[in-house]
Design a protein around this motif. Structure first.
Motif, PDB file in Angstrom:
ATOM      1  N   SER A 531       0.837  -1.199   0.000  1.00 15.25           N
ATOM      2  CA  SER A 531       0.000   0.000   0.000  1.00 15.25           C
ATOM      3  C   SER A 531       0.873   1.252   0.000  1.00 15.25           C
ATOM      4  N   LEU A 532       2.036   1.105   0.621  1.00 14.24           N
ATOM      5  CA  LEU A 532       2.930   2.260   0.737  1.00 14.24           C
ATOM      6  C   LEU A 532       3.890   2.409  -0.451  1.00 14.24           C
ATOM      7  N   VAL A 533       3.941   1.435  -1.350  1.00 11.32           N
ATOM      8  CA  VAL A 533       4.931   1.508  -2.436  1.00 11.32           C
ATOM      9  C   VAL A 533       4.856   2.830  -3.225  1.00 11.32           C
ATOM     10  N   PRO A 639      -0.213   8.824   0.840  1.00  6.82           N
ATOM     11  CA  PRO A 639      -1.091   8.042  -0.034  1.00  6.82           C
ATOM     12  C   PRO A 639      -0.965   6.547   0.244  1.00  6.82           C
ATOM     13  N   LEU A 640      -2.076   5.869   0.174  1.00  6.67           N
ATOM     14  CA  LEU A 640      -2.071   4.407   0.287  1.00  6.67           C
ATOM     15  C   LEU A 640      -2.772   3.828  -0.926  1.00  6.67           C
ATOM     16  N   ALA A 644      -1.535  -5.244  -3.708  1.00  3.78           N
ATOM     17  CA  ALA A 644      -1.710  -6.166  -4.832  1.00  3.78           C
ATOM     18  C   ALA A 644      -0.683  -7.280  -4.677  1.00  3.78           C
ATOM     19  N   SER A 645      -0.767  -8.279  -5.540  1.00  5.88           N
ATOM     20  CA  SER A 645       0.150  -9.409  -5.384  1.00  5.88           C
ATOM     21  C   SER A 645       1.585  -9.037  -5.751  1.00  5.88           C
ATOM     22  N   CYS A 646       1.746  -8.004  -6.593  1.00  4.51           N
ATOM     23  CA  CYS A 646       3.086  -7.562  -6.969  1.00  4.51           C
ATOM     24  C   CYS A 646       3.022  -6.085  -7.363  1.00  4.51           C
ATOM     25  N   LEU A 650      -0.096  -2.842  -8.865  1.00  3.57           N
ATOM     26  CA  LEU A 650      -0.644  -1.789  -7.990  1.00  3.57           C
ATOM     27  C   LEU A 650      -1.347  -0.727  -8.832  1.00  3.57           C
ATOM     28  N   ASP A 651      -2.442  -0.246  -8.330  1.00  2.30           N
ATOM     29  CA  ASP A 651      -3.156   0.827  -9.028  1.00  2.30           C
ATOM     30  C   ASP A 651      -2.749   2.159  -8.392  1.00  2.30           C
ATOM     31  N   TRP A 652      -1.952   2.911  -9.136  1.00  2.00           N
ATOM     32  CA  TRP A 652      -1.398   4.172  -8.607  1.00  2.00           C
ATOM     33  C   TRP A 652      -2.412   5.314  -8.680  1.00  2.00           C
ATOM     34  N   LYS A 653      -3.507   5.025  -9.359  1.00  2.00           N
ATOM     35  CA  LYS A 653      -4.495   6.110  -9.556  1.00  2.00           C
ATOM     36  C   LYS A 653      -5.502   6.136  -8.407  1.00  2.00           C
TER      37      LYS A 653
END
Ligand code: GLC
Length: 671
Positions: A531-533, A639-640, A644-646, A650-653
């Motif tokens: 979530s933090l990526v 932002p969180l 996702a599995s990898c 991840l959905d950055w939007k």
């Protein structure tokens, strides 16, 4: 402002990328003089002066009160007595009434007596009197620490930026023997829904530990195997060792010898020493031709679909040389009849223990470098190409740095040809300042000890000051048997560090998250990481591109707050987060000092369980074992993403925010 002072004829380490005029006369702080053949810079300290920096070293964030030595060492023991680890990062900042940075650009042994012998004096000594000293002097009183760190990076160059997926979770273990072992890791993580982006291949993937080979019996179709995993968002990250097996018919070995690119003894014969493959030879990474040649070898694995590497044993670690073994055996001969009493036993053990990483072995080989770069380090007259030999021991700390440099320079060239954007992942065990431009590092063979969580926090803070932003420790501990609670607490801290890798040694308790009861607790923490990526990557880019520090001690942002400046176990992560890990077994929580009001966030069962605004000051914070508690700074939000599995998925939007909802956050992205 940076002032450079040159003493004698230094070796050009190429750590510095900016041209600076040499200043004459006295150094702006302290004074330098020749002493016992070396250079000694001394400086008086005020009672409250602190010393930050020195990169990968033992002990606290404030280095005052101990003596450290820059001698890159294969050091399996990491206790408080240890003076040298795998890298040499000769930059530190004196912070007090006078605040300034000092970089000792010297390729060999440097002793940093930081108020150890005399409690109010620093004494830095280089082995010979040929060194460049750089003083970084802030122009403004406020924000001096950040200014010094930034100015230092304009001197030594921009930090390496890894690909985005390298911010995902990596599972590693020395002992995965074949494709089935890797497949088990991959599938189990996926089955449990624990995110995973990479699996490291340790030495067993190779054929007889030969670099740039893959054992066909263990990985019958390596290329397809890579592709299959990558399709599911999992990359393989193979290890590359510095020692190249001596074996007839092995092309890397034969080519290195045929092209005369190996480290050699003074008589020209090839230097040989034992490492994992047994008798081995070493590319002369200080020679640009050898560096380039070795770097190009990574292509064979890149072509198979690999996108990341870790360079190991590149201090270089030397298990033995035949010469030294002969000496040891002959010295031990007398013990066949001599009693192993109080004196005998210790003598016996000290002789036997001198087999590995022996000082005489390091003195027995040479590098070929241009006479111009060698300065007073030349051990021979220039040859027809104006090259000289330099004794390895005199420039020992540059070996790993140049292995990493060679690899990344060759891979950069390939990328340019292929028009690829992101650099591959690369991190190294050994390093010197300058290597931060080409890769990251992991902090080596730590232990499954509680204190090593704190040590990793302190090392990461100091490494950032030296320019190494992509760093992390072996989560759970490399040596010794981990426990579930230790691994949980370690993971809860490491999820804030760029390199997020669980790694352990052969023979220790298996420590993948699924080896323990209730793996969902690990899942929750690793989901927080994912979530933090977007935040972590964005903050990493800001730090790398703007010459800032990604992770740093509180002093860097709260210089005027004496309490904050003394905090040794909390870290600022990017501009918004403060991490304060629990690193004591059975603790129910910990004291945390807040230098400003902050929002305490508790993450539990895969989601934000609570957010609570706390005033500036001291707080006892309860931290349940399966929760992560961290802090969002005043008037800031984080932002969180949805885990996702990898990383690729991840959905950055679609981001939600924690902290002060009315604050602004600038998300920086680039791929
Ligand atoms: C070294 C490395 C460690 C690795 C081992 C085997 O000890 O530091 O990470 O697992 O070698 O390759």
């Amino acid at each position: 402002m940076v002032k450079k002072f040159t003493f004698g004829k230094p070796f050009d380490t190429e750590a510095v990328v900016k041209k600076i005029e040499v200043s004459k006369g006295k150094t702006p702080f302290g004074s330098a003089a020749k002493k016992n053949g070396g250079l000694c810079w001394k400086c008086a300290l005020e009672k409250d002066d602190k010393i930050f920096g020195l990169g990968e070293t033992m002990r606290g964030v404030n280095k005052r009160g101990y003596v450290f030595e820059s001698v890159n060492s294969d050091q399996p023991i990491q206790d408080e007595s240890v003076k040298s680890l795998y890298g040499s990062h000769n930059f530190f900042i004196v912070f007090g009434k006078k605040t300034f940075g000092v970089f000792v650009d010297y390729p060999g042994k440097v002793v940093f007596d930081l108020a150890f012998t005399k409690c109010d004096e620093i004494c830095v000594t280089t082995e010979t009197a040929n060194a460049d000293l750089y003083f970084v002097i802030p122009q403004k009183k406020s924000g001096a620490l950040k200014e010094i760190a930034r100015e230092f990076r304009t001197l030594v160059g921009k930090s390496y930026i890894p690909p985005k997926w390298a911010f995902g979770f990596c599972q590693s273990r020395w002992g995965y023997a074949c494709a089935a072992d890797i497949e088990k890791v991959w599938k189990t993580y996926r089955k449990l829904g624990i995110p995973l982006d990479s699996i490291c291949l340790d030495i067993d993937y190779m054929e007889d530990y030969k670099d740039f080979t893959v054992d066909k019996k263990k990985f019958p179709d390596f290329k397809n195997f890579c592709a299959k995993l990558k399709k599911d968002g999992v990359r393989l990250v193979p290890i590359i060792d510095a020692g190249v097996k001596k074996q007839k018919g092995y092309s890397v070995y034969e080519e290195m010898l045929a092209k005369k690119l190996a480290c050699a003894k003074k008589d020209g014969s090839t230097f040989e020493a034992g490492v994992w493959p047994g008798d081995s030879v070493f590319a002369d990474f200080l020679n640009p031709a050898a560096r380039d040649w070795f770097g190009k070898k990574y292509k064979v694995l890149l072509d198979a679909g690999v996108e990341g590497f870790w360079n190991d044993m590149n201090e270089p670690a030397l298990f033995y040389t035949k010469e030294n073994l002969r000496k040891i055996f002959s010295q031990l001969e007398k013990f066949k009849t001599k009693p192993l009493d109080a004196t005998g036993l210790f003598e016996f053990m000290s002789i036997a223990n001198s087999v590995c990483n022996n000082a005489d072995d390091y003195k027995s080989f040479y590098h070929k470098v241009s006479a111009k770069k060698a300065g007073a380090f030349a051990a021979t007259k220039p040859d027809k190409d104006k090259n000289v030999l330099v004794n390895h021991a005199a420039v020992h700390n540059l070996f790993g740095y140049n292995m990493t440099r060679g690899a990344m320079e060759a891979m950069d060239a390939l990328r340019a040809e292929n028009g690829e954007a992101a650099r591959p992942l690369l991190y190294s065990r050994s390093s010197y300042i300058g290597a931060h431009r080409y890769g990251g590092l992991w902090t080596g063979d730590n232990h499954a000890y509680w204190g090593d969580i704190l040590l990793s926090l302190q090392q990461i803070a100091s490494l950032n000051i030296a320019g190494f932003l992509y760093t992390g420790s072996d989560i759970g501990g490399f040596n010794a048997n981990t426990s579930r609670d230790l691994l949980l607490r370690w993971t809860a801290f490491a999820l804030f560090t760029p390199l997020f890798r669980n790694h352990s040694a052969r023979g220790t308790r298996e420590q993948e998250c699924y080896q323990f009861e209730k793996p969902e607790a690990f899942k929750s923490m690793i989901q927080l990481r994912y979530s933090l990526v977007p935040y972590l990557y964005s903050e990493f880019l800001k730090a790398a591109q703007g010459d800032g520090l990604f992770a740093r001690p509180l002093a860097f942002d709260f210089e005027g707050d004496a309490r904050a400046c003394a905090v040794h176990d909390q870290l600022l992560i990017g501009n918004e987060i403060m991490a304060a890990p629990v690193y004591v077994q059975n603790a129910i929580g910990r004291y945390v000092y807040l230098p400003e009001p902050m929002t305490m966030v508790e993450w539990k069962n895969g989601k934000v369980a609570a957010q609570k605004k706390l005033p500036k000051g001291d707080h006892f914070i309860e931290v349940p074992l399966e929760s992560v508690v961290f802090f969002v700074r005043d008037k800031k939000k984080v932002p969180l993403a949805r885990a996702a599995s990898c990383v690729d998925k991840l959905d950055w939007k679609r981001l939600s925010f924690i902290g002060d909802q009315s604050a602004a956050y600038e998300l920086v992205d680039r791929e």
